[in-house]
Write a protein that holds these residues in place. Structure first.
Motif, mmCIF file in Angstrom:
data_model
loop_
_atom_site.group_PDB
_atom_site.id
_atom_site.type_symbol
_atom_site.label_atom_id
_atom_site.label_comp_id
_atom_site.label_asym_id
_atom_site.label_seq_id
_atom_site.Cartn_x
_atom_site.Cartn_y
_atom_site.Cartn_z
ATOM 1 N N ALA A 155 0.829 -1.215 0.000
ATOM 2 C CA ALA A 155 0.000 0.000 0.000
ATOM 3 C C ALA A 155 0.860 1.261 0.000
ATOM 4 N N ARG A 156 2.050 1.191 0.615
ATOM 5 C CA ARG A 156 2.924 2.369 0.698
ATOM 6 C C ARG A 156 3.808 2.541 -0.530
ATOM 7 N N ALA A 157 3.821 1.571 -1.418
ATOM 8 C CA ALA A 157 4.684 1.655 -2.602
ATOM 9 C C ALA A 157 4.283 2.854 -3.458
ATOM 10 N N PRO A 158 5.250 3.515 -4.107
ATOM 11 C CA PRO A 158 4.916 4.636 -4.994
ATOM 12 C C PRO A 158 3.872 4.222 -6.024
ATOM 13 N N GLN A 159 2.989 5.131 -6.350
ATOM 14 C CA GLN A 159 1.889 4.807 -7.245
ATOM 15 C C GLN A 159 2.376 4.345 -8.613
ATOM 16 N N GLU A 160 3.562 4.827 -9.014
ATOM 17 C CA GLU A 160 4.086 4.442 -10.328
ATOM 18 C C GLU A 160 4.744 3.060 -10.327
#
Length: 216
Positions: free
Chosen positions: A93-98
């Motif tokens: 969930a915390r991973a960068p959106q890209e």
């Protein structure tokens, strides 16, 4: 004296509780103590020969306390597996959106592997017991399926389509399994589990994109 025996002795010393004392309602680190006691007994006596009463006694707890934490002696070996699903979901969930789906899961697996690295001796002892018993190997597969399902759910929450989420989860957990097997079976191996996971993902990319075949 085994590493697990030392760990259990140190833990009970830190909590200022005698090792064989039967505890009351307040039982610090009861779950961890039961896990370590079970590992010791499974190594000494064998999984099938060990009883819940013996595990509780070795941990300095009661059978009633054991059953407050675990439904049976098999489940002791899988403590933390449900928590691992939650940890993976949080990191994804915390991973960068890209981030691509596979990359997000790879990052999450590296994160959850760090605590396993810190407790390598206990992980190896547990794995030895599981590998020796068919019913435990079957339980391991059930837990793995829950891990895949939780990973799929976390990816879908990021907007990843169902098929892409499923494929990413299955592939990533397959990579983790390969890296984990190498880690537990590597005598004298100095590389840490997170590094071996990253290396195995790199080998996957080489096979998928470059057409190469990893050594070994």
């Amino acid at each position: 004296m085994s590493v697990t025996v030392v760990s259990l002795a140190l833990m009970t010393a830190v909590t200022d509780i005698a090792y064989h004392r039967v505890m009351g309602r307040w039982e610090p680190n009861a779950r961890e103590r039961l896990f370590l006691a079970a590992l010791e007994l499974y190594a000494e006596r064998g999984f099938e020969q060990t009883t819940v009463a013996e595990i509780a006694r070795r941990a300095g707890l009661t059978e009633r306390t054991f059953f407050r934490h675990f439904p049976d002696k098999r489940e002791v070996l899988f403590t933390g597996s449900d928590g691992m699903v939650g940890q993976l979901a949080e990191v994804i969930a915390r991973a960068p959106q890209e981030s691509l789906p596979l990359g997000a899961v790879a990052e999450a697996l590296g994160a959850v592997a760090r605590p396993m690295q810190e407790r390598r001796e206990g992980v190896l002892a547990r794995q030895k017991v599981v590998a020796a018993h068919a019913e435990l190997r079957e339980r391991e597969l059930v837990k793995r399926s829950k891990l895949v399902a939780g990973t799929v759910e976390a990816l879908e929450a990021r907007g990843v389509g169902p098929r892409a989420a499923r494929l990413s989860a299955e592939v990533a957990l397959g990579v983790f399994h390969v890296a984990f097997e190498r880690w537990v079976g590597a005598d004298g191996e100095t590389r840490e589990l997170p590094d071996m996971i990253a290396e195995t993902f790199a080998e996957l990319r080489e096979v998928a994109v470059g057409g190469g075949v990893p050594a070994g």
